[in-house]
Scaffold this motif. Structure first.
Motif, short mmCIF file in Angstrom:
data_model
loop_
_atom_site.label_atom_id
_atom_site.label_comp_id
_atom_site.label_asym_id
_atom_site.label_seq_id
_atom_site.Cartn_x
_atom_site.Cartn_y
_atom_site.Cartn_z
N UNK A 1 -0.04 -5.94 26.80
CA UNK A 1 -1.29 -6.45 26.28
C UNK A 1 -1.79 -5.75 25.03
N UNK A 2 -0.93 -4.95 24.39
CA UNK A 2 -1.31 -4.27 23.15
C UNK A 2 -1.35 -5.30 22.03
N UNK A 3 -2.47 -5.38 21.33
CA UNK A 3 -2.66 -6.42 20.33
C UNK A 3 -2.70 -5.92 18.89
N UNK A 4 -2.39 -4.64 18.68
CA UNK A 4 -2.39 -4.14 17.30
C UNK A 4 -1.28 -4.82 16.50
N UNK A 5 -1.47 -4.95 15.18
CA UNK A 5 -0.42 -5.54 14.38
C UNK A 5 0.83 -4.66 14.35
N UNK A 6 1.98 -5.34 14.32
CA UNK A 6 3.26 -4.65 14.26
C UNK A 6 4.03 -5.15 13.05
N UNK A 7 4.42 -4.20 12.20
CA UNK A 7 5.22 -4.48 11.01
C UNK A 7 6.61 -3.90 11.23
N UNK A 8 7.59 -4.77 11.31
CA UNK A 8 8.97 -4.31 11.47
C UNK A 8 9.55 -4.02 10.09
N UNK A 9 10.20 -2.85 9.97
CA UNK A 9 10.96 -2.47 8.79
C UNK A 9 12.40 -2.30 9.23
N UNK A 10 13.31 -3.05 8.63
CA UNK A 10 14.68 -2.96 9.10
C UNK A 10 15.69 -3.26 8.00
N UNK A 11 16.87 -2.68 8.14
CA UNK A 11 17.98 -2.99 7.25
C UNK A 11 18.64 -4.30 7.67
N UNK A 12 18.28 -4.81 8.84
CA UNK A 12 18.83 -6.08 9.32
C UNK A 12 18.19 -7.22 8.54
N UNK B 1 9.97 -2.18 -1.72
CA UNK B 1 9.12 -1.50 -2.69
C UNK B 1 7.93 -0.90 -1.96
N UNK B 2 7.58 0.33 -2.26
CA UNK B 2 6.46 1.00 -1.61
C UNK B 2 5.16 0.20 -1.74
N UNK B 3 4.92 -0.35 -2.93
CA UNK B 3 3.69 -1.13 -3.14
C UNK B 3 3.60 -2.31 -2.18
N UNK B 4 4.73 -2.95 -1.91
CA UNK B 4 4.73 -4.08 -0.98
C UNK B 4 4.41 -3.61 0.44
N UNK B 5 5.01 -2.51 0.86
CA UNK B 5 4.71 -1.96 2.19
C UNK B 5 3.22 -1.65 2.32
N UNK B 6 2.67 -0.95 1.34
CA UNK B 6 1.25 -0.59 1.38
C UNK B 6 0.35 -1.82 1.39
N UNK B 7 0.73 -2.83 0.64
CA UNK B 7 -0.03 -4.08 0.59
C UNK B 7 0.00 -4.78 1.95
N UNK B 8 1.15 -4.81 2.58
CA UNK B 8 1.26 -5.46 3.89
C UNK B 8 0.46 -4.69 4.94
N UNK B 9 0.53 -3.37 4.90
CA UNK B 9 -0.24 -2.55 5.83
C UNK B 9 -1.72 -2.84 5.67
N UNK B 10 -2.20 -2.81 4.44
CA UNK B 10 -3.61 -3.06 4.18
C UNK B 10 -4.00 -4.46 4.64
N UNK B 11 -3.18 -5.44 4.32
CA UNK B 11 -3.46 -6.82 4.70
C UNK B 11 -3.54 -7.00 6.21
N UNK B 12 -2.62 -6.39 6.94
CA UNK B 12 -2.64 -6.50 8.40
C UNK B 12 -3.88 -5.83 8.98
#
Length: 124
Positions: free
Chosen positions: A73-84, A107-118
């Motif tokens: 029941x954990x509802x926090x956002x999950x961002x998967x980072x993978x080489x797959x 790109x680091x900027x994309x990761x940070x943007x996705x984190x902020x957006x989520x």
């Protein structure tokens, strides 16, 4: 201050994530395996706002971690980072409950943007 859990078994990547996310003002806890991360996230006082999750982890895959979090029941956002990079890998990630999927290298900027957006989208 938002609390982000980073589950990444590559020590150098985990340190880089921690450094850059903390520079953005987040509180960051890192784990090199899914079992330890799950243990913390099941504690009521943990107050986790977002999980950044690698898929290829020792002992327990990121898929299993994500699926278990959703079962609990954990509802926090999950961002998967993978080489797959295959479509079936991304699809499986979404099927087990991930909110976003970012392939390595990124790109680091994309990761940070996705984190902020989520965090904004989930009101965290």
């Amino acid at each position: 201050m938002s609390h982000i859990i980073v589950v990444e078994d590559d020590v150098h990547l985990a340190r880089g994530f921690k450094f850059n996310l903390e520079a953005e003002g987040y509180r960051v806890t890192t784990f090199d395996n899914g079992a330890d991360a799950l243990e913390l996230m099941q504690q009521a006082e943990a107050q986790v706002d977002l999980v950044v999750l690698d898929l290829m982890l020792p002992g327990m895959s990121g898929y299993a971690v994500c699926e278990k979090l959703r079962e609990l029941g954990q509802e926090m956002p999950i961002l998967i980072l993978s080489a797959r990079t295959l479509t079936e890998d991304r699809t499986r990630g979404f099927d087990v409950g991930a909110d976003q999927y970012l392939t390595k290298p990124f790109e680091l900027d994309e990761l940070l943007s996705r984190v902020k957006g989520l965090l904004v989208r989930y009101g965290r």
